[in-house]
Scaffold this motif. Structure first.
Motif, PDB file in Angstrom:
ATOM      1  N   LEU A  53       0.825  -1.207   0.000  1.00 22.35           N
ATOM      2  CA  LEU A  53       0.000   0.000   0.000  1.00 22.35           C
ATOM      3  C   LEU A  53       0.860   1.258   0.000  1.00 22.35           C
ATOM      4  N   ALA A  54       1.836   1.309   0.896  1.00 21.09           N
ATOM      5  CA  ALA A  54       2.701   2.480   0.987  1.00 21.09           C
ATOM      6  C   ALA A  54       3.579   2.629  -0.248  1.00 21.09           C
ATOM      7  N   CYS A  55       4.016   1.502  -0.811  1.00 26.53           N
ATOM      8  CA  CYS A  55       4.928   1.547  -1.955  1.00 26.53           C
ATOM      9  C   CYS A  55       4.211   2.018  -3.225  1.00 26.53           C
ATOM     10  N   ILE A  56       2.955   1.648  -3.375  1.00 26.05           N
ATOM     11  CA  ILE A  56       2.186   2.125  -4.530  1.00 26.05           C
ATOM     12  C   ILE A  56       2.095   3.646  -4.487  1.00 26.05           C
ATOM     13  N   GLY A  57       1.827   4.193  -3.305  1.00 19.34           N
ATOM     14  CA  GLY A  57       1.780   5.640  -3.163  1.00 19.34           C
ATOM     15  C   GLY A  57       3.119   6.289  -3.449  1.00 19.34           C
ATOM     16  N   LEU A  58       4.197   5.718  -2.903  1.00 12.28           N
ATOM     17  CA  LEU A  58       5.532   6.279  -3.130  1.00 12.28           C
ATOM     18  C   LEU A  58       5.896   6.233  -4.605  1.00 12.28           C
ATOM     19  N   MET A  59       5.499   5.169  -5.286  1.00 15.26           N
ATOM     20  CA  MET A  59       5.791   5.037  -6.710  1.00 15.26           C
ATOM     21  C   MET A  59       5.232   6.207  -7.513  1.00 15.26           C
ATOM     22  N   VAL A  60       4.017   6.642  -7.187  1.00 11.29           N
ATOM     23  CA  VAL A  60       3.392   7.735  -7.926  1.00 11.29           C
ATOM     24  C   VAL A  60       4.205   9.023  -7.768  1.00 11.29           C
ATOM     25  N   VAL A  61       4.683   9.299  -6.553  1.00  8.27           N
ATOM     26  CA  VAL A  61       5.502  10.492  -6.331  1.00  8.27           C
ATOM     27  C   VAL A  61       6.842  10.369  -7.054  1.00  8.27           C
ATOM     28  N   MET A  62       7.458   9.203  -7.007  1.00  8.80           N
ATOM     29  CA  MET A  62       8.749   9.012  -7.664  1.00  8.80           C
ATOM     30  C   MET A  62       8.630   9.164  -9.175  1.00  8.80           C
ATOM     31  N   LEU A 186      -8.281  -2.870  -4.064  1.00  5.65           N
ATOM     32  CA  LEU A 186      -9.044  -1.686  -4.470  1.00  5.65           C
ATOM     33  C   LEU A 186      -8.115  -0.536  -4.850  1.00  5.65           C
ATOM     34  N   LEU A 187      -7.125  -0.254  -3.997  1.00  9.16           N
ATOM     35  CA  LEU A 187      -6.238   0.874  -4.261  1.00  9.16           C
ATOM     36  C   LEU A 187      -5.307   0.602  -5.441  1.00  9.16           C
ATOM     37  N   ALA A 188      -4.797  -0.616  -5.548  1.00  4.14           N
ATOM     38  CA  ALA A 188      -3.915  -0.943  -6.677  1.00  4.14           C
ATOM     39  C   ALA A 188      -4.669  -0.795  -8.002  1.00  4.14           C
ATOM     40  N   THR A 189      -5.911  -1.259  -8.036  1.00  3.59           N
ATOM     41  CA  THR A 189      -6.719  -1.143  -9.252  1.00  3.59           C
ATOM     42  C   THR A 189      -7.022   0.316  -9.571  1.00  3.59           C
ATOM     43  N   ALA A 190      -7.381   1.089  -8.537  1.00  8.77           N
ATOM     44  CA  ALA A 190      -7.716   2.503  -8.744  1.00  8.77           C
ATOM     45  C   ALA A 190      -6.507   3.281  -9.245  1.00  8.77           C
ATOM     46  N   VAL A 191      -5.343   3.070  -8.639  1.00  2.44           N
ATOM     47  CA  VAL A 191      -4.141   3.796  -9.048  1.00  2.44           C
ATOM     48  C   VAL A 191      -3.740   3.399 -10.461  1.00  2.44           C
ATOM     49  N   TRP A 192      -3.815   2.112 -10.765  1.00  5.96           N
ATOM     50  CA  TRP A 192      -3.497   1.655 -12.132  1.00  5.96           C
ATOM     51  C   TRP A 192      -4.412   2.334 -13.143  1.00  5.96           C
ATOM     52  N   PHE A 193      -5.699   2.407 -12.844  1.00  3.27           N
ATOM     53  CA  PHE A 193      -6.648   3.026 -13.766  1.00  3.27           C
ATOM     54  C   PHE A 193      -6.349   4.522 -13.936  1.00  3.27           C
ATOM     55  N   LEU A 195      -3.521   6.167 -13.518  1.00  7.36           N
ATOM     56  CA  LEU A 195      -2.260   6.413 -14.207  1.00  7.36           C
ATOM     57  C   LEU A 195      -2.338   6.098 -15.701  1.00  7.36           C
ATOM     58  N   ASN A 196      -3.141   5.128 -16.055  1.00  3.26           N
ATOM     59  CA  ASN A 196      -3.135   4.660 -17.444  1.00  3.26           C
ATOM     60  C   ASN A 196      -4.349   5.067 -18.267  1.00  3.26           C
ATOM     61  N   HIS A 197      -5.404   5.538 -17.619  1.00  2.00           N
ATOM     62  CA  HIS A 197      -6.632   5.807 -18.364  1.00  2.00           C
ATOM     63  C   HIS A 197      -7.248   7.166 -18.067  1.00  2.00           C
ATOM     64  N   THR A 198      -6.496   8.070 -17.448  1.00  2.00           N
ATOM     65  CA  THR A 198      -6.983   9.431 -17.237  1.00  2.00           C
ATOM     66  C   THR A 198      -5.921  10.416 -17.724  1.00  2.00           C
ATOM     67  N   GLN A 199      -6.366  11.589 -18.111  1.00  5.80           N
ATOM     68  CA  GLN A 199      -5.437  12.587 -18.634  1.00  5.80           C
ATOM     69  C   GLN A 199      -4.445  13.037 -17.570  1.00  5.80           C
ATOM     70  N   LEU A 200      -4.938  13.323 -16.355  1.00  5.57           N
ATOM     71  CA  LEU A 200      -4.031  13.753 -15.290  1.00  5.57           C
ATOM     72  C   LEU A 200      -3.071  12.637 -14.905  1.00  5.57           C
ATOM     73  N   GLY A 201      -3.552  11.398 -14.929  1.00  3.49           N
ATOM     74  CA  GLY A 201      -2.689  10.270 -14.608  1.00  3.49           C
ATOM     75  C   GLY A 201      -1.545  10.139 -15.591  1.00  3.49           C
ATOM     76  N   GLY A 278       7.697   3.584 -13.804  1.00  2.00           N
ATOM     77  CA  GLY A 278       7.160   2.840 -12.672  1.00  2.00           C
ATOM     78  C   GLY A 278       5.760   2.348 -12.982  1.00  2.00           C
ATOM     79  N   THR A 279       5.463   1.134 -12.564  1.00  2.00           N
ATOM     80  CA  THR A 279       4.137   0.558 -12.773  1.00  2.00           C
ATOM     81  C   THR A 279       3.638  -0.071 -11.488  1.00  2.00           C
ATOM     82  N   VAL A 280       2.328  -0.150 -11.348  1.00  2.00           N
ATOM     83  CA  VAL A 280       1.737  -0.782 -10.170  1.00  2.00           C
ATOM     84  C   VAL A 280       2.128  -2.254 -10.109  1.00  2.00           C
TER      85      VAL A 280
END
Length: 303
Positions: A53-62, A186-193, A195-201, A278-280
């Motif tokens: 959980l914590a690493c997925i969040g850190l990945m987005v910042v990195m 839930l969080l891994a799926t949401a973050v993946w979506f 990052l890969n399927h939204t403009q801001l992501g 970086g990927t989920v």
């Protein structure tokens, strides 16, 4: 086209890391067959949840090109604030409100670091070190950091034993897959979506790859930073809830030891803050590799 190539490259690198995980698992299993038993594998998943959980969040910042060292401090602040709010209203908690409350508190705390870094044009790494020291010192010095099992929100400590299913070995040893794995899914799926399927992501990847190109493309750089740190803080806040819920007691120092595993898992997972990579899936593979090594060195006789 760039998004397609990035996805294909990410899948390839994730598969490589998954292959490394299974190779290590086979080698460890040949040395000690109990390592590949269902009981031990379920324990591996349970022990990976907080770090993942914590690493997925850190990945987005990195991926944005920044780096943050305050994961454990944010996790502590999020849980302790959640527990304080519950006690203030004499409420024993529940999974949904805990998930949302602790996550939102984490997002707010992470945004403070982001604002300081962007506002004063400071290195996110340096700011996070200072923020980590401030938050940790506050909990250790000014707050009664220890919360006993009887004072914990009783519905939250059910995270330590509520399960999806359980298995039992021939010797009677039982292992249960904890319900908190649902938070991770839930969080891994949401973050993946996102990052890969939204403009801001997609802007998060672009920010780490080339900030100038991102600005020329019409993106609001501040909005991208805000999204990245909201995801980081939310995931880390939920991680804190899971960690202390599974512990059934709260002591600030217990979570600090997990900070190095979060960073190591991000690196093993292929996150590169210099190139916006970086990927989920890669991060999850990195988490399982780190947890596999940590869990089983003692079974192999290491001190």
């Amino acid at each position: 086209m760039d998004a397609v190539l990035r996805t294909a490259r990410g899948m390839r690198e994730t598969l490589i890391r998954v292959g490394i995980f299974f190779l290590l698992l086979i080698v460890f299993g040949m040395i000690n067959p109990t390592i590949v038993s269902p009981v031990n594998l379920i324990g591996l998943v349970n022990n990976s949840i907080f770090t993942a959980l914590a690493c997925i969040g850190l990945m987005v910042v990195m991926v944005t090109g920044s780096f943050d060292m305050s994961s454990t401090a944010i996790a502590m602040i999020s849980f302790y604030t959640t527990a304080y709010i519950y006690r203030l209203f004499s409420y024993e908690g529940d999974y949904i409100s805990g998930f949302l409350l602790s996550g939102c508190i984490g997002a707010i705390v992470a945004l403070i670091s982001m604002w300081i870094s962007v506002k004063f044009n400071l290195s996110g790494f340096v700011v996070s070190l200072g923020i980590n020291l401030i938050y940790s010192s506050f909990l250790f010095i000014f707050v009664n950091g220890y919360i006993s099992q009887s004072d914990m929100p009783q519905q939250i400590i059910r995270l330590s034993h509520d399960s999806i299913f359980s298995v039992e070995a021939e010797d009677g040893t039982r292992a249960t897959l904890l319900v908190s794995v649902i938070f991770l899914i839930l969080l891994a799926t949401a973050v993946w979506f996102i990052l890969n399927h939204t403009q801001l992501g997609r802007g998060i990847y672009a920010l780490g790859g080339d900030k100038m190109a991102l600005e020329r493309g019409g993106y609001n750089v501040m909005s991208v930073y805000i999204l990245a740190y909201v995801i980081f803080g939310f995931c880390t806040g939920v991680a804190g809830l899971v960690f202390y819920g599974n512990m059934s007691t709260a002591e600030p120092s217990h979570i600090v030891k997990g900070g190095s595993n979060i960073i190591a898992a991000a690196i093993f997972g292929g996150v590169d803050n210099n190139r916006g990579k970086g990927t989920v899936g890669g991060v999850l593979a990195g988490v399982f590799i780190i947890t596999l090594i940590n869990n089983n060195l003692t079974l192999l006789g290491a001190s």
